[in-house]
Each structure stands twice: as C-alpha cells, then as structure tokens.
Scaffold this motif. Structure first.
Motif, PDB file in Angstrom:
ATOM      1  N   THR A 200      -0.553  22.751  -4.617  1.00  0.00           N
ATOM      2  CA  THR A 200      -0.160  21.659  -3.734  1.00  0.00           C
ATOM      3  C   THR A 200      -0.217  20.333  -4.473  1.00  0.00           C
ATOM      4  OG1 THR A 200      -1.044  22.834  -1.817  1.00  0.00           O
ATOM      5  CG2 THR A 200      -0.686  20.471  -1.571  1.00  0.00           C
ATOM      6  N   LEU A 201       0.859  19.558  -4.347  1.00  0.00           N
ATOM      7  CA  LEU A 201       0.870  18.205  -4.893  1.00  0.00           C
ATOM      8  C   LEU A 201       0.083  17.298  -3.951  1.00  0.00           C
ATOM      9  CD1 LEU A 201       4.684  18.075  -5.726  1.00  0.00           C
ATOM     10  CD2 LEU A 201       2.866  18.014  -7.425  1.00  0.00           C
ATOM     11  N   VAL A 202      -0.945  16.637  -4.462  1.00  0.00           N
ATOM     12  CA  VAL A 202      -1.723  15.724  -3.623  1.00  0.00           C
ATOM     13  C   VAL A 202      -0.815  14.559  -3.235  1.00  0.00           C
ATOM     14  CG1 VAL A 202      -3.745  14.227  -3.491  1.00  0.00           C
ATOM     15  CG2 VAL A 202      -3.872  16.396  -4.736  1.00  0.00           C
ATOM     16  N   ASP A 203      -0.642  14.355  -1.927  1.00  0.00           N
ATOM     17  CA  ASP A 203       0.374  13.426  -1.442  1.00  0.00           C
ATOM     18  C   ASP A 203      -0.185  12.061  -1.066  1.00  0.00           C
ATOM     19  OD1 ASP A 203       3.064  12.819  -0.737  1.00  0.00           O
ATOM     20  OD2 ASP A 203       2.524  13.045   1.383  1.00  0.00           O
ATOM     21  N   ASP A 204      -1.501  11.893  -1.138  1.00  0.00           N
ATOM     22  CA  ASP A 204      -2.096  10.624  -0.736  1.00  0.00           C
ATOM     23  C   ASP A 204      -3.036  10.155  -1.834  1.00  0.00           C
ATOM     24  OD1 ASP A 204      -2.558   8.437   0.861  1.00  0.00           O
ATOM     25  OD2 ASP A 204      -3.503   9.537   2.511  1.00  0.00           O
ATOM     26  N   PHE A 205      -3.477   8.916  -1.733  1.00  0.00           N
ATOM     27  CA  PHE A 205      -4.520   8.468  -2.644  1.00  0.00           C
ATOM     28  C   PHE A 205      -5.753   9.338  -2.411  1.00  0.00           C
ATOM     29  CE2 PHE A 205      -2.406   4.167  -1.840  1.00  0.00           C
ATOM     30  CZ  PHE A 205      -1.546   4.323  -2.906  1.00  0.00           C
ATOM     31  N   LEU A 206      -6.448   9.649  -3.489  1.00  0.00           N
ATOM     32  CA  LEU A 206      -7.594  10.553  -3.388  1.00  0.00           C
ATOM     33  C   LEU A 206      -8.786   9.958  -4.123  1.00  0.00           C
ATOM     34  CD1 LEU A 206      -8.757  13.352  -2.597  1.00  0.00           C
ATOM     35  CD2 LEU A 206      -7.892  14.206  -4.790  1.00  0.00           C
ATOM     36  N   PHE A 207      -9.887   9.796  -3.382  1.00  0.00           N
ATOM     37  CA  PHE A 207     -11.138   9.315  -3.949  1.00  0.00           C
ATOM     38  C   PHE A 207     -12.195  10.405  -3.798  1.00  0.00           C
ATOM     39  CE2 PHE A 207      -9.072   5.694  -1.726  1.00  0.00           C
ATOM     40  CZ  PHE A 207      -8.647   4.981  -2.842  1.00  0.00           C
ATOM     41  N   ALA A 208     -13.152  10.422  -4.716  1.00  0.00           N
ATOM     42  CA  ALA A 208     -14.284  11.341  -4.615  1.00  0.00           C
ATOM     43  C   ALA A 208     -15.539  10.591  -5.050  1.00  0.00           C
ATOM     44  CB  ALA A 208     -14.069  12.570  -5.490  1.00  0.00           C
ATOM     45  N   GLU A 209     -16.658  10.955  -4.469  1.00  0.00           N
ATOM     46  CA  GLU A 209     -17.919  10.288  -4.785  1.00  0.00           C
ATOM     47  C   GLU A 209     -19.002  11.317  -5.077  1.00  0.00           C
ATOM     48  OE1 GLU A 209     -18.973   6.915  -2.172  1.00  0.00           O
ATOM     49  OE2 GLU A 209     -17.034   7.249  -1.195  1.00  0.00           O
ATOM     50  N   SER A 210     -19.909  10.940  -5.952  1.00  0.00           N
ATOM     51  CA  SER A 210     -21.130  11.692  -6.226  1.00  0.00           C
ATOM     52  C   SER A 210     -22.195  10.645  -6.527  1.00  0.00           C
ATOM     53  CB  SER A 210     -20.923  12.653  -7.409  1.00  0.00           C
ATOM     54  OG  SER A 210     -20.677  11.921  -8.597  1.00  0.00           O
ATOM     55  N   PRO A 211     -23.440  11.029  -6.688  1.00  0.00           N
ATOM     56  CA  PRO A 211     -24.474  10.017  -6.918  1.00  0.00           C
ATOM     57  C   PRO A 211     -24.124   9.054  -8.053  1.00  0.00           C
ATOM     58  CG  PRO A 211     -25.501  12.124  -6.485  1.00  0.00           C
ATOM     59  CD  PRO A 211     -24.038  12.385  -6.577  1.00  0.00           C
ATOM     60  N   ARG A 212     -24.038   7.772  -7.720  1.00  0.00           N
ATOM     61  CA  ARG A 212     -23.761   6.669  -8.646  1.00  0.00           C
ATOM     62  C   ARG A 212     -22.358   6.705  -9.243  1.00  0.00           C
ATOM     63  NH1 ARG A 212     -28.569   8.580  -9.270  1.00  0.00           N
ATOM     64  NH2 ARG A 212     -28.246   9.762 -11.172  1.00  0.00           N
TER      65      ARG A 212
ATOM     66  N   VAL B  76     -12.253   0.633  -3.299  1.00  0.00           N
ATOM     67  CA  VAL B  76     -13.064   1.210  -4.368  1.00  0.00           C
ATOM     68  C   VAL B  76     -14.291   0.335  -4.609  1.00  0.00           C
ATOM     69  CG1 VAL B  76     -13.091   1.952  -6.775  1.00  0.00           C
ATOM     70  CG2 VAL B  76     -11.038   2.293  -5.399  1.00  0.00           C
ATOM     71  N   ALA B  77     -14.127  -0.977  -4.531  1.00  0.00           N
ATOM     72  CA  ALA B  77     -15.265  -1.878  -4.707  1.00  0.00           C
ATOM     73  C   ALA B  77     -16.328  -1.625  -3.639  1.00  0.00           C
ATOM     74  CB  ALA B  77     -14.785  -3.331  -4.650  1.00  0.00           C
ATOM     75  N   ARG B  78     -15.889  -1.424  -2.407  1.00  0.00           N
ATOM     76  CA  ARG B  78     -16.834  -1.145  -1.317  1.00  0.00           C
ATOM     77  C   ARG B  78     -17.638   0.115  -1.619  1.00  0.00           C
ATOM     78  NH1 ARG B  78     -17.073   2.133   2.910  1.00  0.00           N
ATOM     79  NH2 ARG B  78     -15.014   3.041   2.506  1.00  0.00           N
ATOM     80  N   ARG B  79     -16.956   1.151  -2.085  1.00  0.00           N
ATOM     81  CA  ARG B  79     -17.640   2.406  -2.410  1.00  0.00           C
ATOM     82  C   ARG B  79     -18.571   2.219  -3.611  1.00  0.00           C
ATOM     83  NH1 ARG B  79     -14.183   7.427  -0.816  1.00  0.00           N
ATOM     84  NH2 ARG B  79     -12.742   6.584   0.734  1.00  0.00           N
ATOM     85  N   ALA B  80     -18.127   1.440  -4.608  1.00  0.00           N
ATOM     86  CA  ALA B  80     -18.938   1.224  -5.801  1.00  0.00           C
ATOM     87  C   ALA B  80     -20.217   0.463  -5.470  1.00  0.00           C
ATOM     88  CB  ALA B  80     -18.140   0.483  -6.850  1.00  0.00           C
ATOM     89  N   LEU B  81     -20.114  -0.542  -4.630  1.00  0.00           N
ATOM     90  CA  LEU B  81     -21.295  -1.314  -4.262  1.00  0.00           C
ATOM     91  C   LEU B  81     -22.270  -0.470  -3.462  1.00  0.00           C
ATOM     92  CD1 LEU B  81     -19.536  -4.692  -3.391  1.00  0.00           C
ATOM     93  CD2 LEU B  81     -21.061  -4.254  -5.333  1.00  0.00           C
ATOM     94  N   ARG B  82     -21.726   0.407  -2.637  1.00  0.00           N
ATOM     95  CA  ARG B  82     -22.596   1.317  -1.884  1.00  0.00           C
ATOM     96  C   ARG B  82     -23.304   2.282  -2.834  1.00  0.00           C
ATOM     97  NH1 ARG B  82     -19.329   4.458   2.446  1.00  0.00           N
ATOM     98  NH2 ARG B  82     -18.662   5.636   0.608  1.00  0.00           N
ATOM     99  N   ALA B  83     -22.565   2.784  -3.827  1.00  0.00           N
ATOM    100  CA  ALA B  83     -23.188   3.693  -4.806  1.00  0.00           C
ATOM    101  C   ALA B  83     -24.239   2.964  -5.635  1.00  0.00           C
ATOM    102  CB  ALA B  83     -22.105   4.260  -5.724  1.00  0.00           C
ATOM    103  N   MET B  84     -23.985   1.718  -5.947  1.00  0.00           N
ATOM    104  CA  MET B  84     -24.925   0.924  -6.728  1.00  0.00           C
ATOM    105  C   MET B  84     -26.225   0.702  -5.958  1.00  0.00           C
ATOM    106  SD  MET B  84     -24.337  -2.953  -8.148  1.00  0.00           S
ATOM    107  CE  MET B  84     -24.758  -3.728  -6.574  1.00  0.00           C
ATOM    108  N   GLU B  85     -26.077   0.388  -4.671  1.00  0.00           N
ATOM    109  CA  GLU B  85     -27.269   0.138  -3.855  1.00  0.00           C
ATOM    110  C   GLU B  85     -28.083   1.410  -3.652  1.00  0.00           C
ATOM    111  OE1 GLU B  85     -25.292  -1.444  -0.500  1.00  0.00           O
ATOM    112  OE2 GLU B  85     -25.071  -3.466  -1.375  1.00  0.00           O
ATOM    113  N   ALA B  86     -27.371   2.555  -3.605  1.00  0.00           N
ATOM    114  CA  ALA B  86     -28.078   3.838  -3.404  1.00  0.00           C
ATOM    115  C   ALA B  86     -28.874   4.248  -4.625  1.00  0.00           C
ATOM    116  CB  ALA B  86     -27.078   4.933  -3.047  1.00  0.00           C
ATOM    117  N   SER B  87     -28.542   3.650  -5.783  1.00  0.00           N
ATOM    118  CA  SER B  87     -29.233   4.044  -7.001  1.00  0.00           C
ATOM    119  C   SER B  87     -30.620   3.435  -7.063  1.00  0.00           C
ATOM    120  CB  SER B  87     -28.436   3.601  -8.234  1.00  0.00           C
ATOM    121  OG  SER B  87     -28.408   2.200  -8.358  1.00  0.00           O
TER     122      SER B  87
END
Length: 404
Positions: free
Chosen positions: A359-371, A393-404
């Motif tokens: 399947t061709l991914v048809d939308d923007f795709l983000f994934a997260e893991s610790p940090r 992406v900035a919102r997700r990055a700042l959340r990952a940063m705070e979780a670290s």
C-alpha cells in the motif's frame, strides 16, 4: 555525565526540517535547536527539485492531514513569501477532463474541493479558453487559490530566521550513529562530532526510514524512491501556457500525472512522470546504488506494489524511455505542443513510503518513540504545507523533550 549540547536535534535540512526548527524557536524561545544536514546547503533534494506549486488542497481526502495542512499551509505560504519578500504568484490552476469519461471524476473533485473549503469554478470547453486558450478538454475546474513560489528560497529564509532566533544549522553533517543514553539522544556525525540532545526529530526525507532504523525504531514502512522526469517548453513556446494545467488524477495513485507548470521565473515545465529510481538520490537514469536498490527489492511491499500496479508502471516507464510517448501525454492537454518544443529539464525524486503489503501511504505519516519524532511520509504537498507541518512536528518534539 556530559551536559546536553542542545535540546532538540533535527536531522534533515529540507523545508520540513527547517520549518520545524523555525517553529520550535517561535513556540519556545530559548530552546536550543541544532539542524544537521548532510549536504553543503539547504533544500538540495525534494524541496529544491519540485515544480514550485503552492497547492490548494483540492485533491486530498477530507479530514486527512494532507487536506487540513495543505489548505491552511497554502494561505500561510503566500503570506510568508509576501512578508519576507520572496518571489511568489497566485496564477490559478485548471484541472482538465481530457475526455467525457473523466467528467465524473472531475465532478467528484468539485465536491471534494468544497468539502475541503477550496473555492472552485466549473468550466465548459468554451470557458476554458478564458484562462488557457491553447488547452483543450471536455470540461475543467478552475482553482483560483493555486500559485507558485521558490521553495528553495523559502527554505533558505526559514534557516536564516531560525538561526536569528538562536538555532544552529550545520551543513556537511551526515548522521552516522544514533543512540539513546539515559535521558539523552546521542548522535555521531560523519565528521566525528558527537552531540547529545534531549530529543531528536527525523526529517530526513528520502532517508527517513533508514534514520528511524538507525535510531533503533522500526518505521513499519520503506521509502521507495520514484524519479520524476520533466521537460520544459522551448523559450519561443512558453506562451502556450499561462498558469498551471493538470489532468484529472487517478484516485488509485498519489501521483498527479503529467501537468503543465509556469514557474515563478516564467519557465514552463511539463511532467513529472513517476518511475522507480535505482537509488535514493537517483536523479539520473543511470544512477545506481546497489545497496539501496537491494533494500528496495528486498522489501515485500515493493513486489506487492509492482504486482498490483504493473500496467500503470509500464505506462510511466514508456513515457520515460520515449520522448514521443511523453509528448503524446502532454498533447492530451496541449494539442499544439510537439516533441521539438520539449527540452530536457532536471529530475526530482519523490520519497514515497510503502507499507509491507504494498500500500502506498497516502497521507503524511509521523511516528514517535521515547525522545524521538519521525516524519516518515511527507511528499507533495509537504512544501505547500511546510509551515503547519513544522508546527505539528515542533509540538511533538517539545512534548518528547519534556518527557525526557
């Protein structure tokens, strides 16, 4: 233990990575951001090799990230260019049904556009001449909000603004090793430099799945590179096209077909077609990197994709190998064009994420893991949507940063 060298490391200096860095500096002033780009300058791959179109958002499934970000991003991109003195123009676009069999798909696009909040005007064959006198078809849609800009200039501006806000953008810094050490992410570059950060953002485009695996994460997709080949109209024939002209797209594919684009410099491009590339950065037909090709071939999704869509692919390859076949495709929209009018132009490579089942991914795709935040699929209209994507992406990055 050594202190952090920065708060957020961004891997990739294309328009998405630079927009992310810019967004972090705006959302959280004082956050230490470092962008690592392996090339000697920004935007040298997908960002700097596309057609420069500011897409309206008419094509994308209502409610999808593509639809939401493209509609919002188009307006923001025009405003950003105006505020920063960057070249841009609202040209409008025709989406043309070349025969009556395509009219139902054209009408479906009208409905989709309205659901996405994109103003459109339906045109009959005679009305099309008001916008594009040399284009022929059974009917068309005029999308007035579509335009063009120079995305390379946009990326350079984003890099400058981010640096003025305290970010560091480092070129010639290819990421070779990524590791998690306690509450930190550690990266070693090809220059031997080691950087420690509280969070890492992967905006590596054509190499995004490889960077995810380097970080120890399974992306669940493989980037399959498709080369898009362009021609441009000879200087004496550019008056054949006033703005942007697209065929009705095939809903089974994320590619928009051979279209006509008058760029910000007045050059008219025709294309792209979409053929498998033999390397991640396979801009030439003979560019081959055996290891990268082997990785593509070994991915089960590549075989499923080929089995499912071989007829479509054969047509794309035919247009790649035959200028006459490419001209025939262009003549469906622009009957007056001849093979002698077409001059080869630089190619681009699209980073298309493909699932294991083909399947061709048809939308923007983000994934997260610790940090970690991975941008795994950001093809067109990612340049149009770069500013809202960067904020997300900035919102997700700042959340990952705070979780670290």
């Amino acid at each position: 233990m050594r202190a952090y060298d920065c708060d957020v490391l961004v891997v990739g200096g294309g328009i998405v990575g630079l927009s992310t860095a810019f967004a972090i500096t705006r959302a959280r002033p004082g956050t230490r951001v470092v962008v690592l780009e392996k090339e000697p300058g920004p935007a040298l791959h997908q960002t700097g090799r596309n057609s420069g179109v500011i897409h309206s958002g008419i094509y994308y499934r209502p409610g999808s990230l593509k639809a939401r970000f493209a509609v919002r991003g188009a307006a923001e991109m025009v405003e950003f260019c105006a505020e920063n003195g960057l070249p841009h123009e609202i040209t409008g676009k025709l989406i043309v049904a070349t025969d009556h069999a395509e009219l139902p798909r054209l009408h479906a696009l009208v409905q989709r556009g309205r659901e996405n909040g994109v103003p459109v005007r339906e045109l009959g064959p005679a009305q099309m001449g008001e916008y594009e006198p040399h284009v022929r078809g059974a009917g068309a849609i005029h999308v007035g909000s579509t335009g063009v800009c120079d995305y390379g200039a946009v990326a350079r501006c984003l890099a400058r603004l981010a640096e003025e806000a305290g970010a560091s953008v480092r070129y010639g810094a290819q990421v070779r090793v990524i590791g998690r050490r306690g509450a930190a992410v550690a990266v070693r570059t090809g220059l031997g430099e080691v950087l420690r950060a509280r969070a890492l953002v992967n905006c590596a485009g054509l190499h995004s799945d490889r960077v995810a695996r380097l970080a120890g994460d399974d992306p669940g997709v493989r980037i399959v590179p498709f080369r898009g080949e362009y021609f441009e109209l000879a200087p004496g024939r550019t008056d054949l096209v006033r703005g942007l002209v697209y065929p009705v797209p095939d809903p089974a594919f994320p590619f928009l077909g051979v279209h006509l684009t008058r760029g910000i410099d007045g050059t008219v491009h025709l294309g792209p077609n979409a053929v498998p590339a033999l390397a991640r950065e396979g801009y030439g037909r003979m560019t081959l990197r055996p290891g990268e090709l082997a990785g593509t071939v070994a991915w089960p999704g590549s075989w499923q994709l080929a089995r499912r869509h071989w007829r479509y692919g054969a047509g794309e390859v035919r247009r790649s190998l035959s200028k006459r076949a490419f001209t025939e495709a262009a003549r469906r929209l622009l009957p007056e064009v001849t093979a002698e009018d077409l001059i080869p132009a630089p190619s681009g490579v699209r980073a298309q994420a493909v699932l294991r089942d083909g399947t061709l991914v048809d939308d923007f795709l983000f994934a997260e893991s610790p940090r970690m935040v991975h941008v795994l699929n950001a093809p067109s209209p990612a340049a149009t949507a770069a500013l809202p994507i960067g904020r997300e992406v900035a919102r997700r990055a700042l959340r990952a940063m705070e979780a670290s």
